[in-house]
Each structure stands twice: as C-alpha cells, then as structure tokens.
Design an enzyme around this catalytic site. Structure first.
Site, short mmCIF file in Angstrom:
data_model
loop_
_atom_site.label_atom_id
_atom_site.label_comp_id
_atom_site.label_asym_id
_atom_site.label_seq_id
_atom_site.Cartn_x
_atom_site.Cartn_y
_atom_site.Cartn_z
CE LYS A 98 -17.52 8.28 -2.82
NZ LYS A 98 -17.12 9.71 -2.82
CD GLU B 217 2.02 -0.34 -7.03
OE1 GLU B 217 1.47 0.80 -7.02
OE2 GLU B 217 1.44 -1.38 -6.71
CG ASN C 197 -2.50 2.93 -14.93
OD1 ASN C 197 -3.10 1.88 -14.81
ND2 ASN C 197 -3.05 4.10 -14.65
CB THR D 193 -0.29 -9.36 0.16
OG1 THR D 193 -1.46 -9.07 0.95
CG2 THR D 193 -0.71 -10.18 -1.05
CG ASP E 183 -8.78 1.67 -4.68
OD1 ASP E 183 -9.95 1.62 -4.25
OD2 ASP E 183 -8.10 2.71 -4.63
CD GLU F 257 1.10 -9.01 -6.55
OE1 GLU F 257 0.38 -8.79 -5.55
OE2 GLU F 257 2.34 -9.21 -6.47
CE1 TYR G 60 -2.97 -2.22 2.93
CE2 TYR G 60 -2.33 -2.81 0.69
CZ TYR G 60 -2.56 -1.84 1.66
OH TYR G 60 -2.38 -0.51 1.36
CD GLU G 61 -3.29 -13.67 2.41
OE1 GLU G 61 -3.69 -14.83 2.62
OE2 GLU G 61 -2.66 -13.35 1.38
#
Length: 216
Positions: free
Chosen positions: A122, A69, A96, A192, A118, A44, A194-195
């Site tokens: 832009k 992560e 990273n 997750t 993320d 992941e 967030y989910e």
C-alpha cells in the site's frame, strides 16, 4: 509472515548470548570482537529462519556474517541451526533492522543482503519498504566504499519499485535478473526457504546486485 509463538524460543536466545545480540547498539564499531577472526562483515536484514545466512557462513568461511531478525521465534529457529553448525563466522541480532546506523559504524559493513522482504504494497506503507530511500541512506552510511547490496524477491511490484528507488538514489546496478532460476550460467546461488518454495512452483525470482556511486 509472523510465526506462531514458540515458548522455547526466548529462553533459548537468552541461554546463548555468545551467538545472539539483543542490544546491538552496544557493539557499534566493535563487531569484529564477536568473531574468531577479523574478516569482511556481511549482514542480512530480515533473515527469517536463517537458512540463507547459515549457508553463506558455511560457504564463505573467509567472511563474517550477521543475520538480523526482529521476530523472536524466527531468531530461535535460526539459532538452532547455528547451535548444530557451530560456525565461528556467524552471529545474530534479534532486533528491528530499521536502525542500522545505530548498530554499525560508518564503513563497518562490506555487503548487505535483502531477501524476500515484506513488500508493504500500500502507498501509505511505502516508507517501510527496505528499498525506500531512507533505508538506502542507512545502507550507504554503514557500507564501505567497495561494498555492495544484493536483493531478491518473488514480488514483481516490489522489484520494479526497488529498481526505480535505487536508480533515483543514484546507485549503480552490477547485474539484474528477471528470472534468476532460468539463468543458464547460474552459479553460487544460496537459496532462502521462500526462494526454494516459490521457485519450485515456477514463480520467477527477481534479483539485483548494486553499489553506491559516491566514494566516501
């Protein structure tokens, strides 16, 4: 989202090198040595606090998992979960995730998960999106021929961009969901943090599963 600094996170990571790798390039091609058994490897990219990858490791003991992560605090929170669970098929990389070809050899990975990445909305930050063509090239390089990619997001713009990017790259879609949690036959879905948060608010969760056309 960047988390508040937690002074305990870095020391905790340093105290548990059996679970967290901070120099992943040194293990390129040798990741199976970090696990109790040699099994298909799934990663992941951007695991956040680790809920998804920890639950996947519990659910699929016949697979090995690595959560990547770059944020030390998030990695520390995920590590706490692993210290409690003691899963023999789970490892973390605190680095990273943009350098996957430096971390993994060709064909070393069986599947890749991208969860709530993320969106970098832009235009000038397009190249940072984890579904930009340069990232897709890395995924293709490290994944075995039968490998697959799964992508979830609550961001419609990023999802539409990802569909176009993957299609233009030549990937094939196995399945696409425009509102995952409204799918009548939804099974085996691991959420997750967030989910869970976004779906409880009634926001649609977008998901796709895809693979690369070309054989290696």
């Amino acid at each position: 989202m960047r988390l508040r600094n937690k002074p305990w996170a870095k020391p905790l990571i340093e105290e548990n090198p059996q679970y967290v790798v901070t120099e992943p390039a040194e293990l390129r091609g040798k990741w199976q040595s970090r696990f109790a058994q040699k099994q298909p490897l799934y990663i992941e990219v951007g695991m956040g606090k680790g809920r998804f990858i920890v639950e996947m490791a519990k659910k699929y003991p016949e697979r090995n998992f690595i959560g990547i992560e770059m944020q030390t605090v998030a990695t520390g929170i995920a590590l706490k979960k692993q210290l409690e669970a003691q899963l023999p098929n789970l490892q973390f990389i605190c680095a990273n995730g943009s350098g996957l070809t430096e971390f993994f050899e060709k064909n070393e990975v069986s599947g890749i998960y991208l969860n709530f990445s993320d969106p970098w909305p832009k235009k000038r930050t397009e190249k940072r999106r984890l579904t930009y063509k340069s990232f897709l090239a890395q995924y293709e390089e490290v994944m075995c021929a039968e490998g697959h990619l799964e992508f979830k997001t609550d961001n419609r713009g990023l999802f539409e961009y990802s569909l176009v990017s993957m299609n233009n790259y030549g990937m094939e879609f196995d399945q696409v969901w425009l509102d995952l949690h409204q799918t009548p036959d939804l099974v085996d879905n691991v959420m997750t943090e967030y989910e869970e948060k976004f779906s409880q608010k009634g926001q649609p969760i977008y998901k796709l599963e895809a693979h690369f056309k070309t054989s290696k």
